[in-house]
Enzyme design. Structure first.
Site: not given
Ligand SMILES: Cc1cc2nc3c(=O)[nH]c(=O)nc-3n(C[C@H](O)[C@H](O)[C@H](O)COP(=O)(O)O)c2cc1C
Length: 387
Positions: A25, A107, A128, A130, A156, A165, A252, A276, A279
């Site tokens: 990951y 996060s 951070q 989202y 972000t 991924r 970000k 990122h 990613r």
């Protein structure tokens, strides 16, 4: 105990100690992983000018990021599920950062909650965010960050949808891990990780479970998370968040000069030039290649930070000499955390600091706060002549 001389040593120990699913990951990028690889390899294209007979006594790597004193301009980047890399990982990383004197960014998708980390530390950390569809949840999250005295909000912008991924799909990545025959075999060899995980109660997303509407269990959570990243995020929403947060706001995920100008117009205090960690959009420029055009576009209107591919103090020095005011590391400290918990994060920071300090000295400079391109040999056309 093995002798650890560089971040790569920590990565090797990390790979041995942490379940494959969580190692993969961390150690992967989206699709072909081109951008993930180039984030690091592009740093190696830049060379350094060796200078001699310059007094190198009295060096300092102290600086400031968004007006806050830092022992070196290297913050810990937000990394989701850090508490799966090591039990109570966010608390351990935050403590190491606090002792070292660098910012820790928690996060939104952390295992330890904002309140957990605040209770375990004595200096403010950064939070951070989202942007999610549930605006009430976002407003409450911002309020929780204020209540915890977080000293900067890192918003972000490059994850409205999740990059693919491959390894995560193949491994059936989940938090906590689903017990398939494959994971059971792998977990059986990671006894130290498992033993420490059994000592903590923190094994799901602490900022979300019990806080978001209708999310009380791990099963509700995966559905919720899947539907929540807001694909409608636009600059108007960013502006609204700017209004809700009085402290320093760091945007970000900026990789384009036009977006950097928008961020400055909106009144961001800083931007992080970032993809990122490779990613999200595979095929995007590495962060270090994107940096010059962004610096040219915004000048001093907004503080410019960078992350992506930093594995050495030399990379930090190169980014600063190119003009960034601050840097962040993601994987470099996660390797340390997975390898040796809090001590490993401290080791990662010490390694980066030593490499930064020695390289600066050998380039004939004594202060990280006033580096410039004079110490670099940048290949012609490094930022690219793209049409
Ligand atoms: C495993 C992992 C999880 C991440 N989770 C988040 C996250 O929750 N929020 C975020 O803004 N960035 C996240 N990132 C991106 C990092 O903040 C940072 O941009 C990236 O790691 C920098 O590249 P580096 O790992 O090469 O230093 C994550 C990165 C990794 C490797």
């Amino acid at each position: 105990m093995p002798i650890i001389t560089c971040i790569e040593d920590l990565r090797r120990i990390y790979e041995r100690r942490v379940p494959r699913m969580f190692y993969d990951y961390c150690e992967s990028g989206s699709w072909t992983e081109q951008t993930f690889r180039e984030n690091s390899s592009d740093f190696d294209l830049i060379r350094l000018r060796q200078r001699v007979a310059v007094n190198m006594e009295g060096r300092s790597s102290a600086s400031q990021m968004v007006g806050q004193d830092v022992a070196m301009p290297v913050a810990l980047a937000p990394v989701g599920s850090t508490g799966m890399q090591h039990a109570d990982g966010e608390i351990k990383a935050a403590r190491a950062a606090e002792k070292f004197g660098v910012p820790y960014t928690l996060s939104s998708m952390s295992i330890c909650s904002i309140e957990d980390v605040a209770a375990a530390t004595s200096r403010p950390f950064w939070f951070q965010l989202y942007v999610m569809r549930d605006e009430d949840f976002i407003a409450r999250l911002i309020q929780r960050a204020k209540d915890a005295q977080c000293s900067a909000l890192v918003l972000t912008l490059d994850l409205q949808i999740l990059g693919q991924r491959h390894k995560d799909l193949k491994n059936g990545l989940s938090v906590p891990p689903k017990l398939t025959p494959g994971t059971i075999v792998n977990l059986a060899t990671k006894w130290r990780w498992g033993f420490e995980m059994l000592q903590t109660q923190r094994r799901q997303f602490g900022n979300i479970v019990g806080h978001a509407k209708d999310v009380t269990s791990i099963n509700d959570l995966s559905l919720w998370a899947h539907n929540q990243f807001d694909p409608r995020l636009d600059w108007e929403k960013v502006r609204k968040i700017r209004e809700q947060w009085d402290g320093p706001l760091i945007l970000k995920g900026i990789l384009d000069a036009e977006d950097a100008k928008m961020a400055a117009d909106i009144g961001a205090d800083a931007i992080v030039v970032s993809n990122h960690g490779g990613r999200q959009l595979d095929g995007a420029l590495s962060s270090i290649r994107a940096l010059p055009s962004i610096l040219e576009a915004v000048g001093d209107r907004v503080e410019v930070h960078i992350d992506g591919g930093i594995r050495k103090g030399q990379d930090v020095l190169k980014a600063l000499a190119m003009g960034a005011k601050g840097t962040y590391v993601g994987r470099a400290y996660i390797y340390g955390l997975g390898a040796m918990g809090e001590k490993g994060v401290t080791t990662a920071l010490e390694l980066l600091h030593r490499e930064l300090d020695m390289t600066m000295a050998l380039c004939g400079r004594r202060n990280v706060a006033n580096l410039d391109r004079e110490i670099l040999l940048v290949p012609k056309g490094f930022d690219g002549e793209w049409e």
